[in-house]
Design a protein around this motif. Structure first.
Motif, mmCIF file in Angstrom:
data_model
loop_
_atom_site.group_PDB
_atom_site.id
_atom_site.type_symbol
_atom_site.label_atom_id
_atom_site.label_comp_id
_atom_site.label_asym_id
_atom_site.label_seq_id
_atom_site.Cartn_x
_atom_site.Cartn_y
_atom_site.Cartn_z
ATOM 1 N N LYS A 1 0.861 -1.182 0.000
ATOM 2 C CA LYS A 1 0.000 0.000 0.000
ATOM 3 C C LYS A 1 0.904 1.241 0.000
ATOM 4 N N PRO A 2 0.831 2.087 -1.023
ATOM 5 C CA PRO A 2 1.686 3.282 -1.074
ATOM 6 C C PRO A 2 1.587 4.162 0.167
ATOM 7 N N SER A 3 0.443 4.151 0.839
ATOM 8 C CA SER A 3 0.284 4.990 2.036
ATOM 9 C C SER A 3 1.199 4.545 3.172
ATOM 10 N N ASP A 4 1.727 3.308 3.103
ATOM 11 C CA ASP A 4 2.617 2.818 4.163
ATOM 12 C C ASP A 4 4.046 3.334 4.021
ATOM 13 N N ALA A 5 4.357 4.006 2.903
ATOM 14 C CA ALA A 5 5.737 4.445 2.657
ATOM 15 C C ALA A 5 6.233 5.407 3.731
ATOM 16 N N GLU A 6 5.345 6.276 4.227
ATOM 17 C CA GLU A 6 5.766 7.282 5.213
ATOM 18 C C GLU A 6 6.207 6.655 6.529
ATOM 19 N N LYS A 7 5.874 5.380 6.756
ATOM 20 C CA LYS A 7 6.252 4.722 8.009
ATOM 21 C C LYS A 7 7.735 4.370 8.039
ATOM 22 N N HIS A 8 8.372 4.413 6.905
ATOM 23 C CA HIS A 8 9.786 4.015 6.821
ATOM 24 C C HIS A 8 10.676 5.255 6.814
ATOM 25 N N SER A 9 11.618 5.275 7.735
ATOM 26 C CA SER A 9 12.457 6.459 7.934
ATOM 27 C C SER A 9 13.247 6.831 6.684
ATOM 28 N N VAL A 10 13.632 5.849 5.874
ATOM 29 C CA VAL A 10 14.403 6.136 4.671
ATOM 30 C C VAL A 10 13.596 6.996 3.706
ATOM 31 N N LEU A 11 12.260 6.822 3.711
ATOM 32 C CA LEU A 11 11.394 7.520 2.766
ATOM 33 C C LEU A 11 10.677 8.714 3.376
ATOM 34 N N ALA A 12 10.649 8.799 4.711
ATOM 35 C CA ALA A 12 9.831 9.814 5.370
ATOM 36 C C ALA A 12 10.221 11.230 4.986
ATOM 37 N N GLU A 13 11.513 11.493 4.850
ATOM 38 C CA GLU A 13 11.989 12.849 4.542
ATOM 39 C C GLU A 13 12.140 13.080 3.047
ATOM 40 N N GLY A 14 11.684 12.126 2.271
ATOM 41 C CA GLY A 14 11.868 12.261 0.817
ATOM 42 C C GLY A 14 13.226 11.721 0.412
ATOM 43 N N THR A 15 13.300 10.998 -0.678
ATOM 44 C CA THR A 15 14.566 10.429 -1.117
ATOM 45 C C THR A 15 14.664 10.489 -2.629
ATOM 46 N N SER A 16 15.875 10.630 -3.107
ATOM 47 C CA SER A 16 16.115 10.627 -4.549
ATOM 48 C C SER A 16 16.878 9.360 -4.899
ATOM 49 N N GLY A 17 17.152 9.179 -6.158
ATOM 50 C CA GLY A 17 17.847 7.974 -6.573
ATOM 51 C C GLY A 17 16.877 6.835 -6.816
#
Length: 583
Positions: free
Chosen positions: A138-154
């Motif tokens: 579920k894409p809404s679960d992405a914010e639960k992961h610290s690697v993705l919470a602040e936004g990531t590139s690459g």
């Protein structure tokens, strides 16, 4: 010519592991995170996979399927790797207001559908785990992961817990890709402009990365997007027929120079340009020219911990000082080894070719040596460089680096490489900066001397020349003498010297200014002690004896002579003070 040279470079570098040139059907991408899964597809973690190099955190270069991600708003999911939008349905934009969750959901579904549709065809347990994950994610679960919470590139890839390889590196999946991979549609048969062979024409060329200011996803050198550029009913890149294989090869070679693991050896910048330097075969100059061009001779030698590299830099310095007799230390056959220098600037989704030079190393070193001979001048401080880099010279034309006129970089490099005149606009900018901030430093004096010698044919010395009869030069010496006398009489820590108040007017209109300063000089001279007073008066008389009259105005060339006379005379004052203090 450019594409052919890059195509030849690909043949030289393709088997060199240091350059990591990907085979056809693959590319190296910057991977910043990895999705770790159980064998049944349950998520273990989304981990940061970046590595630390020289104290800086950088993405890991990973060989993946396909080439650089194509641009455009269409749906173009990659195979077993992609950005956070496609692979997780997460818009990683740092600014929440700019995020587009609907678009992220749409592209994630395209990514999921592509992989699930291939599940039976591939028949791999590791690929099954990826499909299971995509089915339940579920894409809404992405914010639960610290690697993705602040936004990531690459980009991200998949891995099964306990495995040392990524999923896409599995042999069964790799075999499937090599057999069933889909290439971009190829055009009709035509004669390739690079190889001369009749072969399918590339419709779109791969993207070039590593050009500062260009789009991070890459930009193109060969590109047609408007009907006014098309001919004979041909569309897109069919107007410049290059075979699909040749297009891939020249782009891979250029990306290896600009964005590969050896970029620090080949890429450097000046102004708004990104430059790539290489030779047609391995040479010592290719190994150290970029380091020399960026750091200068002293910094380059001191900063290098590699004894071999230090030796090569020393060989280049000897070649610049001694001439052709030392060229053999850089290359066994400098007359036969060719160099290439390509200058690129960003232009939206495309690249502008600012220049392309090629020739043998002997001619290259001759012109480089001539440039440094013309601008060579005595230094002021220990930090001043015998061979100042071009970017340092260019930096003197503006108060801040962002204000450097973009039209100056290419003409300056042209003057250095082919021995043509220095750009007059650069000389004018330097004179303007000196009048504005009253600072005549070593780099500015170098440029002024080089311009007066090369462009105007004047005979300008490296250090103080008391026999020089040029009126501008003598007036500069006179102005330095008046300022030094003021400092000796009133102390060094003045709020404002005559240079701060009168340099601009004295260098442009000495007629009405210098007599006024000479009257003030008499008051300062009276405060000096006996020996210093006598020597200073003799110096003033020696300078004045060479002046028939004080001109009312000085043109730009004479203002440059004024600046050099001031620079030399002021250096001489402090040089003698240092010598006297030692005695």
């Amino acid at each position: 010519m450019i594409l052919r040279a890059l195509h030849d470079l690909h043949e030289r570098l393709k088997d060199d592991p240091d350059y990591e040139i990907a085979p056809d059907g693959f590319s190296y991408q910057k991977v910043t995170f990895v999705i770790v899964l159980e064998t049944d597809g349950r998520l273990v973690e989304i981990a940061d996979t970046q590595i630390e190099i020289n104290g800086k955190t950088r993405p890991r270069r990973v060989l993946v399927f396909g080439t650089a991600k194509p641009s455009g708003k269409g749906l173009n999911p990659c195979f077993l790797w992609d950005n956070t939008k496609y692979i997780l349905g997460h818009d990683g934009n740092v600014d929440p207001k700019k995020r587009k969750p609907e678009r992220a959901q749409q592209v994630f579904e395209a990514f999921r559908e592509r992989h699930i549709s291939l599940r039976k065809k591939i028949g791999s347990s590791e690929f099954d785990a990826v499909c299971n994950f995509l089915s339940g994610w579920k894409p809404s679960d992405a914010e639960k992961h610290s690697v993705l919470a602040e936004g990531t590139s690459g980009f991200g890839v998949f891995q099964i817990r306990g495995q040392t390889h990524f999923v896409h590196e599995t042999q069964k999946i790799r075999t499937f890709w090599l057999q069933d991979r889909q290439e971009d549609p190829e055009g009709p048969l035509s004669t390739c402009l690079i190889t001369g062979e009749v072969s399918p024409t590339a419709r779109i060329h791969p993207k070039i990365k590593g050009v500062w200011g260009a789009q991070s996803s890459g930009a193109a050198i060969v590109s047609f997007n408007d009907s006014s550029y098309l001919s004979y009913g041909k569309v897109q890149n069919f107007n410049a027929p290059v075979s699909s294989g040749a297009a891939r090869h020249y782009v891979k070679a250029l990306n290896a120079l600009l964005d590969g693991p050896m970029q620090e050896k080949h890429r450097f910048g000046i102004g708004d340009m990104t430059l790539a330097f290489w030779t047609d075969r391995p040479s010592a100059l290719e190994d150290i020219f970029v380091e020399f061009s960026q750091s200068g001779e002293g910094k380059a030698v001191e900063s290098s911990q590699d004894e071999g590299l230090r030796s090569k830099i020393g060989a280049l310095l000897r070649a610049l000082r001694q001439g052709r007799e030392a060229y053999a230390d850089l290359d066994d056959e400098p007359d036969k080894t060719e160099y290439f220098l390509l200058g690129l600037s960003p232009n939206a989704a495309r690249l502008s070719v600012r220049f392309f030079w090629r020739g043998n190393l002997t001619a290259f070193l001759d012109k480089l040596r001539l440039h440094f001979q013309h601008i060579q001048i005595e230094t002021q401080r220990n930090s001043d460089r015998e061979f100042p880099p071009a970017w340092q010279l260019l930096r003197q034309t503006a108060r801040e680096s962002k204000d450097i006129p973009p039209i100056l970089a290419a003409p300056l490099l042209r003057a250095i490489i082919d021995g043509s005149n220095y750009p007059p606009a650069m000389y004018s900018a330097i004179i303007g900066r000196i009048r504005a901030d009253r600072d005549i430093n070593h780099a500015r004096a170098c440029l002024i001397k080089g311009y007066l010698i090369r462009n105007l044919g004047k005979d300008m010395p490296m250090s103080l020349d008391k026999s020089q009869i040029d009126s501008g030069y003598r007036l500069g010496r006179l102005f330095a003498t008046l300022e030094k006398t003021q400092k000796d009489a009133l102390g060094e820590n003045l709020n404002a010297t005559i240079r701060d108040r009168f340099y601009a007017s004295a260098s442009a209109t000495p007629g009405p200014v210098i007599p006024r300063l000479l009257r003030t000089y008499q008051h300062h001279l009276a405060k000096l002690s006996g020996g210093l007073k006598v020597s200073r008066e003799r110096l003033l008389q020696e300078i004045m004896d060479g002046l028939d009259q004080i001109p009312a105005q000085l043109d730009l060339s004479a203002q440059g002579c004024f600046a050099l006379g001031y620079y030399h005379q002021m250096n001489d004052f402090y040089k003698r003070r240092t010598d006297d203090s030692k005695d």
